[in-house]
Design a protein around this motif. Structure first.
Motif, PDB file in Angstrom:
ATOM      1  N   ILE A   8      34.148  23.249  23.007  1.00  0.00           N
ATOM      2  CA  ILE A   8      35.434  23.626  23.587  1.00  0.00           C
ATOM      3  C   ILE A   8      36.218  24.359  22.509  1.00  0.00           C
ATOM      4  O   ILE A   8      36.454  23.818  21.416  1.00  0.00           O
ATOM      5  CB  ILE A   8      36.219  22.391  24.066  1.00  0.00           C
ATOM      6  CG1 ILE A   8      35.383  21.573  25.064  1.00  0.00           C
ATOM      7  CG2 ILE A   8      37.546  22.825  24.693  1.00  0.00           C
ATOM      8  CD1 ILE A   8      36.013  20.256  25.466  1.00  0.00           C
ATOM      9  N   LEU A   9      36.598  25.604  22.809  1.00  0.00           N
ATOM     10  CA  LEU A   9      37.370  26.409  21.858  1.00  0.00           C
ATOM     11  C   LEU A   9      38.836  26.024  21.996  1.00  0.00           C
ATOM     12  O   LEU A   9      39.475  26.346  22.990  1.00  0.00           O
ATOM     13  CB  LEU A   9      37.172  27.899  22.130  1.00  0.00           C
ATOM     14  CG  LEU A   9      35.730  28.402  22.221  1.00  0.00           C
ATOM     15  CD1 LEU A   9      35.712  29.923  22.364  1.00  0.00           C
ATOM     16  CD2 LEU A   9      34.896  27.963  21.036  1.00  0.00           C
ATOM     17  N   CYS A  10      39.332  25.322  20.993  1.00  0.00           N
ATOM     18  CA  CYS A  10      40.700  24.801  21.067  1.00  0.00           C
ATOM     19  C   CYS A  10      41.737  25.817  20.610  1.00  0.00           C
ATOM     20  O   CYS A  10      42.927  25.607  20.805  1.00  0.00           O
ATOM     21  CB  CYS A  10      40.808  23.517  20.265  1.00  0.00           C
ATOM     22  SG  CYS A  10      39.753  22.207  20.930  1.00  0.00           S
ATOM     23  N   GLY A  11      41.275  26.906  20.033  1.00  0.00           N
ATOM     24  CA  GLY A  11      42.204  27.977  19.657  1.00  0.00           C
ATOM     25  C   GLY A  11      43.236  27.479  18.673  1.00  0.00           C
ATOM     26  O   GLY A  11      42.912  27.016  17.602  1.00  0.00           O
ATOM     27  N   GLY A  74      35.292  34.699  17.471  1.00  0.00           N
ATOM     28  CA  GLY A  74      35.103  33.917  16.250  1.00  0.00           C
ATOM     29  C   GLY A  74      34.760  32.468  16.564  1.00  0.00           C
ATOM     30  O   GLY A  74      33.934  31.846  15.887  1.00  0.00           O
ATOM     31  N   GLY A  75      35.384  31.922  17.603  1.00  0.00           N
ATOM     32  CA  GLY A  75      35.090  30.552  18.023  1.00  0.00           C
ATOM     33  C   GLY A  75      33.676  30.409  18.548  1.00  0.00           C
ATOM     34  O   GLY A  75      32.983  29.426  18.254  1.00  0.00           O
ATOM     35  N   SER A  85      21.077  23.659  19.507  1.00  0.00           N
ATOM     36  CA  SER A  85      20.414  23.965  20.776  1.00  0.00           C
ATOM     37  C   SER A  85      20.179  25.472  20.904  1.00  0.00           C
ATOM     38  O   SER A  85      20.928  26.269  20.338  1.00  0.00           O
ATOM     39  CB  SER A  85      21.290  23.521  21.946  1.00  0.00           C
ATOM     40  OG  SER A  85      21.632  22.166  21.820  1.00  0.00           O
ATOM     41  N   GLU A  86      19.174  25.816  21.675  1.00  0.00           N
ATOM     42  CA  GLU A  86      18.913  27.242  21.948  1.00  0.00           C
ATOM     43  C   GLU A  86      20.067  27.846  22.750  1.00  0.00           C
ATOM     44  O   GLU A  86      20.459  28.983  22.548  1.00  0.00           O
ATOM     45  CB  GLU A  86      17.594  27.375  22.715  1.00  0.00           C
ATOM     46  CG  GLU A  86      17.199  28.801  22.992  1.00  0.00           C
ATOM     47  CD  GLU A  86      15.940  28.924  23.840  1.00  0.00           C
ATOM     48  OE1 GLU A  86      15.587  30.066  24.179  1.00  0.00           O
ATOM     49  OE2 GLU A  86      15.311  27.900  24.171  1.00  0.00           O
ATOM     50  N   PHE A  87      20.614  27.041  23.672  1.00  0.00           N
ATOM     51  CA  PHE A  87      21.739  27.474  24.492  1.00  0.00           C
ATOM     52  C   PHE A  87      22.879  26.478  24.349  1.00  0.00           C
ATOM     53  O   PHE A  87      22.646  25.274  24.241  1.00  0.00           O
ATOM     54  CB  PHE A  87      21.340  27.553  25.972  1.00  0.00           C
ATOM     55  CG  PHE A  87      20.354  28.640  26.268  1.00  0.00           C
ATOM     56  CD1 PHE A  87      20.776  29.948  26.465  1.00  0.00           C
ATOM     57  CD2 PHE A  87      19.004  28.351  26.365  1.00  0.00           C
ATOM     58  CE1 PHE A  87      19.861  30.954  26.738  1.00  0.00           C
ATOM     59  CE2 PHE A  87      18.084  29.353  26.644  1.00  0.00           C
ATOM     60  CZ  PHE A  87      18.512  30.663  26.826  1.00  0.00           C
ATOM     61  N   SER A  88      24.103  26.985  24.360  1.00  0.00           N
ATOM     62  CA  SER A  88      25.290  26.131  24.282  1.00  0.00           C
ATOM     63  C   SER A  88      26.280  26.559  25.351  1.00  0.00           C
ATOM     64  O   SER A  88      26.423  27.750  25.634  1.00  0.00           O
ATOM     65  CB  SER A  88      25.967  26.272  22.912  1.00  0.00           C
ATOM     66  OG  SER A  88      25.103  25.825  21.892  1.00  0.00           O
ATOM     67  N   MET A  89      26.950  25.558  25.915  1.00  0.00           N
ATOM     68  CA  MET A  89      28.021  25.867  26.851  1.00  0.00           C
ATOM     69  C   MET A  89      29.294  26.071  26.039  1.00  0.00           C
ATOM     70  O   MET A  89      29.609  25.285  25.152  1.00  0.00           O
ATOM     71  CB  MET A  89      28.208  24.740  27.861  1.00  0.00           C
ATOM     72  CG  MET A  89      29.258  25.082  28.914  1.00  0.00           C
ATOM     73  SD  MET A  89      29.479  23.770  30.150  1.00  0.00           S
ATOM     74  CE  MET A  89      27.946  23.915  31.068  1.00  0.00           C
ATOM     75  N   ILE A  90      30.007  27.142  26.364  1.00  0.00           N
ATOM     76  CA  ILE A  90      31.269  27.471  25.700  1.00  0.00           C
ATOM     77  C   ILE A  90      32.373  27.398  26.748  1.00  0.00           C
ATOM     78  O   ILE A  90      32.272  28.031  27.804  1.00  0.00           O
ATOM     79  CB  ILE A  90      31.229  28.894  25.092  1.00  0.00           C
ATOM     80  CG1 ILE A  90      30.041  29.065  24.131  1.00  0.00           C
ATOM     81  CG2 ILE A  90      32.559  29.238  24.438  1.00  0.00           C
ATOM     82  CD1 ILE A  90      30.121  28.348  22.825  1.00  0.00           C
ATOM     83  N   LEU A  91      33.421  26.639  26.439  1.00  0.00           N
ATOM     84  CA  LEU A  91      34.556  26.504  27.349  1.00  0.00           C
ATOM     85  C   LEU A  91      35.857  26.709  26.590  1.00  0.00           C
ATOM     86  O   LEU A  91      35.977  26.300  25.438  1.00  0.00           O
ATOM     87  CB  LEU A  91      34.575  25.111  27.994  1.00  0.00           C
ATOM     88  CG  LEU A  91      33.350  24.706  28.813  1.00  0.00           C
ATOM     89  CD1 LEU A  91      33.454  23.242  29.232  1.00  0.00           C
ATOM     90  CD2 LEU A  91      33.179  25.605  30.025  1.00  0.00           C
ATOM     91  N   GLY A 130      30.940  29.600  30.070  1.00  0.00           N
ATOM     92  CA  GLY A 130      29.639  30.235  30.035  1.00  0.00           C
ATOM     93  C   GLY A 130      28.619  29.512  29.188  1.00  0.00           C
ATOM     94  O   GLY A 130      28.925  28.527  28.508  1.00  0.00           O
ATOM     95  N   ILE A 131      27.423  30.026  29.255  1.00  0.00           N
ATOM     96  CA  ILE A 131      26.316  29.532  28.435  1.00  0.00           C
ATOM     97  C   ILE A 131      25.876  30.694  27.551  1.00  0.00           C
ATOM     98  O   ILE A 131      25.603  31.795  28.040  1.00  0.00           O
ATOM     99  CB  ILE A 131      25.157  29.023  29.313  1.00  0.00           C
ATOM    100  CG1 ILE A 131      25.640  27.796  30.115  1.00  0.00           C
ATOM    101  CG2 ILE A 131      23.943  28.682  28.457  1.00  0.00           C
ATOM    102  CD1 ILE A 131      24.643  27.279  31.124  1.00  0.00           C
TER     103      ILE A 131
END
Length: 193
Positions: A8-11, A74-75, A85-91, A130-131
């Motif tokens: 989770i990108l907390c900015g 940047g996040g 992991s090969e794939f990560s979820m970004i929120l 997204g992933i």
């Protein structure tokens, strides 16, 4: 997708919100806690990308940006750099209505040939739901070095997948950027009840 990590990108402090966006209260709870609640039925492998200590009350691992002041790109770079992991979820941290069902559908429909898979409504793409594949790291590093911080430019450069949802579901992935948007969200929810 085994061992999926969620970042989770907390900015930081939002100029429009005048406070830390992820800690803005919605229905008596900070945005970040609504998002975590949606993730937990899927995984507890959750990380917070944050440069402050505002989220220290949460038990999840905090990671500081590698590249400071480079916005969401940047996040994402920081998240993928630290991901095992090969794939990560970004929120993003400003989507308090995100649901477990929507996130599960994103995972289920994700095509592993895609370097990036994002959600979209009929009117707007949501690159921070997204992933992202770890193999994007060199491309992101180069974009940051060139000052090209637009997520849409990154998505255009790599094989990607856009999962489009009906406009009626778009409320679930609405991001809230200002007190007015929060008031509108509360008003919309009140009229739906």
């Amino acid at each position: 997708m085994k061992d999926l990590a969620v970042f989770i990108l907390c900015g930081g402090k939002s100029s429009r919100m005048q406070s830390e966006k992820g800690l803005v209260l919605f229905k008596g709870k900070p945005f970040i806690e609504h998002i975590i609640q949606a993730i937990l039925p899927i995984t507890n492998n959750i990380f917070l990308v944050t440069n402050g200590n505002d989220y220290d009350y949460l038990e999840y691992k905090k990671i500081s940006d590698i590249e400071i002041d480079k916005g969401p790109l940047g996040g994402i770079y920081t998240a993928l750099f630290h991901s095992e992991s090969e794939f990560s979820m970004i929120l993003s941290c400003d989507i308090p209505l995100i649901s477990t069902e929507l996130l599960a559908e994103l995972i289920e429909k994700h095509d592993e040939e895609a370097a990036i898979t994002v959600l979209s409504s009929e009117s707007r793409m949501h690159p921070l739901i997204g992933i992202y594949a770890k193999k994007n790291l060199p491309i992101i590093k180069e974009a940051i070095a060139q000052g090209d911080l637009k997520l849409m430019n990154l998505i255009a450069k790599v094989p990607h997948q856009i999962i489009t949802f009906d406009e009626s579901q778009s409320l679930n992935f609405t991001n809230i950027n200002s007190p007015d948007e929060l008031n509108d969200l509360n008003a919309n929810l009140n009229t739906m009840l």
